[in-house]
Design a protein around this motif. Sequence first.
Motif, PDB file in Angstrom:
ATOM      1  N   MET A  50      46.707   0.407 -12.259  1.00  0.00           N
ATOM      2  CA  MET A  50      47.073   1.807 -12.474  1.00  0.00           C
ATOM      3  C   MET A  50      45.951   2.780 -12.138  1.00  0.00           C
ATOM      4  O   MET A  50      46.211   3.956 -11.921  1.00  0.00           O
ATOM      5  CB  MET A  50      47.513   2.019 -13.927  1.00  0.00           C
ATOM      6  N   THR A  51      44.723   2.321 -12.118  1.00  0.00           N
ATOM      7  CA  THR A  51      43.612   3.222 -11.854  1.00  0.00           C
ATOM      8  C   THR A  51      43.327   3.296 -10.357  1.00  0.00           C
ATOM      9  O   THR A  51      43.600   2.351  -9.622  1.00  0.00           O
ATOM     10  CB  THR A  51      42.342   2.769 -12.603  1.00  0.00           C
ATOM     11  N   PRO A  52      42.782   4.407  -9.906  1.00  0.00           N
ATOM     12  CA  PRO A  52      42.482   4.535  -8.476  1.00  0.00           C
ATOM     13  C   PRO A  52      41.425   3.533  -8.036  1.00  0.00           C
ATOM     14  O   PRO A  52      40.521   3.196  -8.794  1.00  0.00           O
ATOM     15  CB  PRO A  52      41.934   5.960  -8.347  1.00  0.00           C
ATOM     16  N   GLY A  53      41.553   3.070  -6.820  1.00  0.00           N
ATOM     17  CA  GLY A  53      40.570   2.157  -6.259  1.00  0.00           C
ATOM     18  C   GLY A  53      41.133   0.780  -6.020  1.00  0.00           C
ATOM     19  O   GLY A  53      42.247   0.458  -6.440  1.00  0.00           O
ATOM     20  N   PRO A  54      40.364  -0.059  -5.348  1.00  0.00           N
ATOM     21  CA  PRO A  54      40.811  -1.427  -5.046  1.00  0.00           C
ATOM     22  C   PRO A  54      40.980  -2.249  -6.316  1.00  0.00           C
ATOM     23  O   PRO A  54      40.142  -2.205  -7.211  1.00  0.00           O
ATOM     24  CB  PRO A  54      39.680  -1.994  -4.184  1.00  0.00           C
ATOM     25  N   VAL A  55      42.058  -3.018  -6.366  1.00  0.00           N
ATOM     26  CA  VAL A  55      42.379  -3.771  -7.572  1.00  0.00           C
ATOM     27  C   VAL A  55      41.304  -4.816  -7.890  1.00  0.00           C
ATOM     28  O   VAL A  55      41.006  -5.062  -9.063  1.00  0.00           O
ATOM     29  CB  VAL A  55      43.796  -4.394  -7.486  1.00  0.00           C
ATOM     30  N   MET A  56      40.709  -5.432  -6.878  1.00  0.00           N
ATOM     31  CA  MET A  56      39.667  -6.431  -7.136  1.00  0.00           C
ATOM     32  C   MET A  56      38.446  -5.771  -7.780  1.00  0.00           C
ATOM     33  O   MET A  56      37.895  -6.286  -8.753  1.00  0.00           O
ATOM     34  CB  MET A  56      39.248  -7.145  -5.851  1.00  0.00           C
ATOM     35  N   LEU A  57      38.039  -4.642  -7.255  1.00  0.00           N
ATOM     36  CA  LEU A  57      36.887  -3.927  -7.812  1.00  0.00           C
ATOM     37  C   LEU A  57      37.191  -3.452  -9.224  1.00  0.00           C
ATOM     38  O   LEU A  57      36.368  -3.617 -10.135  1.00  0.00           O
ATOM     39  CB  LEU A  57      36.503  -2.748  -6.919  1.00  0.00           C
ATOM     40  N   ASN A  58      38.363  -2.891  -9.421  1.00  0.00           N
ATOM     41  CA  ASN A  58      38.735  -2.415 -10.758  1.00  0.00           C
ATOM     42  C   ASN A  58      38.786  -3.562 -11.764  1.00  0.00           C
ATOM     43  O   ASN A  58      38.315  -3.429 -12.898  1.00  0.00           O
ATOM     44  CB  ASN A  58      40.088  -1.702 -10.719  1.00  0.00           C
ATOM     45  N   THR A  59      39.343  -4.695 -11.349  1.00  0.00           N
ATOM     46  CA  THR A  59      39.421  -5.848 -12.250  1.00  0.00           C
ATOM     47  C   THR A  59      38.028  -6.340 -12.620  1.00  0.00           C
ATOM     48  O   THR A  59      37.736  -6.587 -13.795  1.00  0.00           O
ATOM     49  CB  THR A  59      40.244  -6.984 -11.599  1.00  0.00           C
ATOM     50  N   ALA A  60      37.167  -6.474 -11.625  1.00  0.00           N
ATOM     51  CA  ALA A  60      35.792  -6.920 -11.894  1.00  0.00           C
ATOM     52  C   ALA A  60      35.072  -5.938 -12.818  1.00  0.00           C
ATOM     53  O   ALA A  60      34.357  -6.349 -13.744  1.00  0.00           O
ATOM     54  CB  ALA A  60      35.017  -7.070 -10.587  1.00  0.00           C
ATOM     55  N   THR A  61      35.262  -4.663 -12.578  1.00  0.00           N
ATOM     56  CA  THR A  61      34.624  -3.638 -13.414  1.00  0.00           C
ATOM     57  C   THR A  61      35.098  -3.747 -14.858  1.00  0.00           C
ATOM     58  O   THR A  61      34.293  -3.728 -15.793  1.00  0.00           O
ATOM     59  CB  THR A  61      34.915  -2.237 -12.855  1.00  0.00           C
ATOM     60  N   TYR A  62      36.416  -3.886 -15.046  1.00  0.00           N
ATOM     61  CA  TYR A  62      36.953  -3.967 -16.403  1.00  0.00           C
ATOM     62  C   TYR A  62      36.553  -5.254 -17.109  1.00  0.00           C
ATOM     63  O   TYR A  62      36.337  -5.257 -18.315  1.00  0.00           O
ATOM     64  CB  TYR A  62      38.473  -3.792 -16.407  1.00  0.00           C
ATOM     65  N   VAL A  63      36.465  -6.357 -16.354  1.00  0.00           N
ATOM     66  CA  VAL A  63      35.995  -7.608 -16.969  1.00  0.00           C
ATOM     67  C   VAL A  63      34.560  -7.417 -17.461  1.00  0.00           C
ATOM     68  O   VAL A  63      34.211  -7.783 -18.587  1.00  0.00           O
ATOM     69  CB  VAL A  63      36.087  -8.796 -15.981  1.00  0.00           C
ATOM     70  N   GLY A  64      33.715  -6.832 -16.616  1.00  0.00           N
ATOM     71  CA  GLY A  64      32.330  -6.561 -17.009  1.00  0.00           C
ATOM     72  C   GLY A  64      32.243  -5.644 -18.209  1.00  0.00           C
ATOM     73  O   GLY A  64      31.448  -5.860 -19.128  1.00  0.00           O
ATOM     74  N   LEU A  65      33.091  -4.611 -18.224  1.00  0.00           N
ATOM     75  CA  LEU A  65      33.102  -3.667 -19.340  1.00  0.00           C
ATOM     76  C   LEU A  65      33.525  -4.359 -20.631  1.00  0.00           C
ATOM     77  O   LEU A  65      32.897  -4.172 -21.679  1.00  0.00           O
ATOM     78  CB  LEU A  65      34.049  -2.499 -19.035  1.00  0.00           C
ATOM     79  N   LYS A  66      34.553  -5.182 -20.547  1.00  0.00           N
ATOM     80  CA  LYS A  66      35.059  -5.872 -21.735  1.00  0.00           C
ATOM     81  C   LYS A  66      34.017  -6.840 -22.302  1.00  0.00           C
ATOM     82  O   LYS A  66      33.891  -6.992 -23.511  1.00  0.00           O
ATOM     83  CB  LYS A  66      36.333  -6.633 -21.348  1.00  0.00           C
ATOM     84  N   MET A  67      33.242  -7.472 -21.406  1.00  0.00           N
ATOM     85  CA  MET A  67      32.298  -8.485 -21.852  1.00  0.00           C
ATOM     86  C   MET A  67      30.942  -7.915 -22.262  1.00  0.00           C
ATOM     87  O   MET A  67      30.362  -8.346 -23.243  1.00  0.00           O
ATOM     88  CB  MET A  67      32.112  -9.531 -20.757  1.00  0.00           C
ATOM     89  N   TYR A  68      30.412  -6.966 -21.470  1.00  0.00           N
ATOM     90  CA  TYR A  68      29.033  -6.512 -21.687  1.00  0.00           C
ATOM     91  C   TYR A  68      28.873  -4.995 -21.699  1.00  0.00           C
ATOM     92  O   TYR A  68      27.770  -4.492 -21.514  1.00  0.00           O
ATOM     93  CB  TYR A  68      28.114  -7.096 -20.607  1.00  0.00           C
ATOM     94  N   GLY A  69      29.957  -4.278 -21.851  1.00  0.00           N
ATOM     95  CA  GLY A  69      29.852  -2.833 -21.905  1.00  0.00           C
ATOM     96  C   GLY A  69      29.582  -2.225 -20.528  1.00  0.00           C
ATOM     97  O   GLY A  69      29.865  -2.823 -19.498  1.00  0.00           O
ATOM     98  N   ILE A  70      29.006  -1.041 -20.532  1.00  0.00           N
ATOM     99  CA  ILE A  70      28.799  -0.288 -19.293  1.00  0.00           C
ATOM    100  C   ILE A  70      27.866  -1.022 -18.328  1.00  0.00           C
ATOM    101  O   ILE A  70      28.061  -0.990 -17.115  1.00  0.00           O
ATOM    102  CB  ILE A  70      28.297   1.149 -19.587  1.00  0.00           C
TER     103      ILE A  70
END
Length: 163
Positions: A50-70
């Motif tokens: 749902m967010t703008p940008g490539p789905v692979m990049l967004n998924t990787a970003t959200y996984v990182g955020l969920k695990m280790y924050g910003i």
Amino acid sequence: MLRVFLEFVKIGFIAFGGGWSIIGIIKDAVLSNNWLTPEQFKEILSISQMTPGPVMLNTATYVGLKMYGITGAILNSIAVLVAPITFTTLFFIVRDRLPKEFITALKFGVIFLISLTFISLLTNISSFYQILISIVAFLLFTKTKIDPIYVIFISGIIGFFLF
């Protein structure tokens, strides 16, 4: 944190054909290492879509955020971008020397990976309403001129109230 970073660098280097061709591999890496639950991964994938940008990049970003924050979000974003930047640079240097059969082979590989991802996502559907929402959304995407963002947004709202 380094292990997650290196895993996403590796994923970035095998990600041919865009994000949907590699989501299954990201899912396998994340779940097999117990970094997220299947439910958390489904949520992250929905948000990434749902967010703008490539789905692979967004998924990787959200996984990182969920695990280790910003910090994790930034590192995972960089991790999946290392390979595409490297490959794009190299491709433009050697593109005229590559045989057409190589490019054709890559296309078939991408189709195969996207098919595997689709099948993998189908196994997570657990209710009649999820199937119905998926079919209606697919038909709206393919048979109407409704902007996909509206279909995604409305599907999200319906899913929020049903699940």
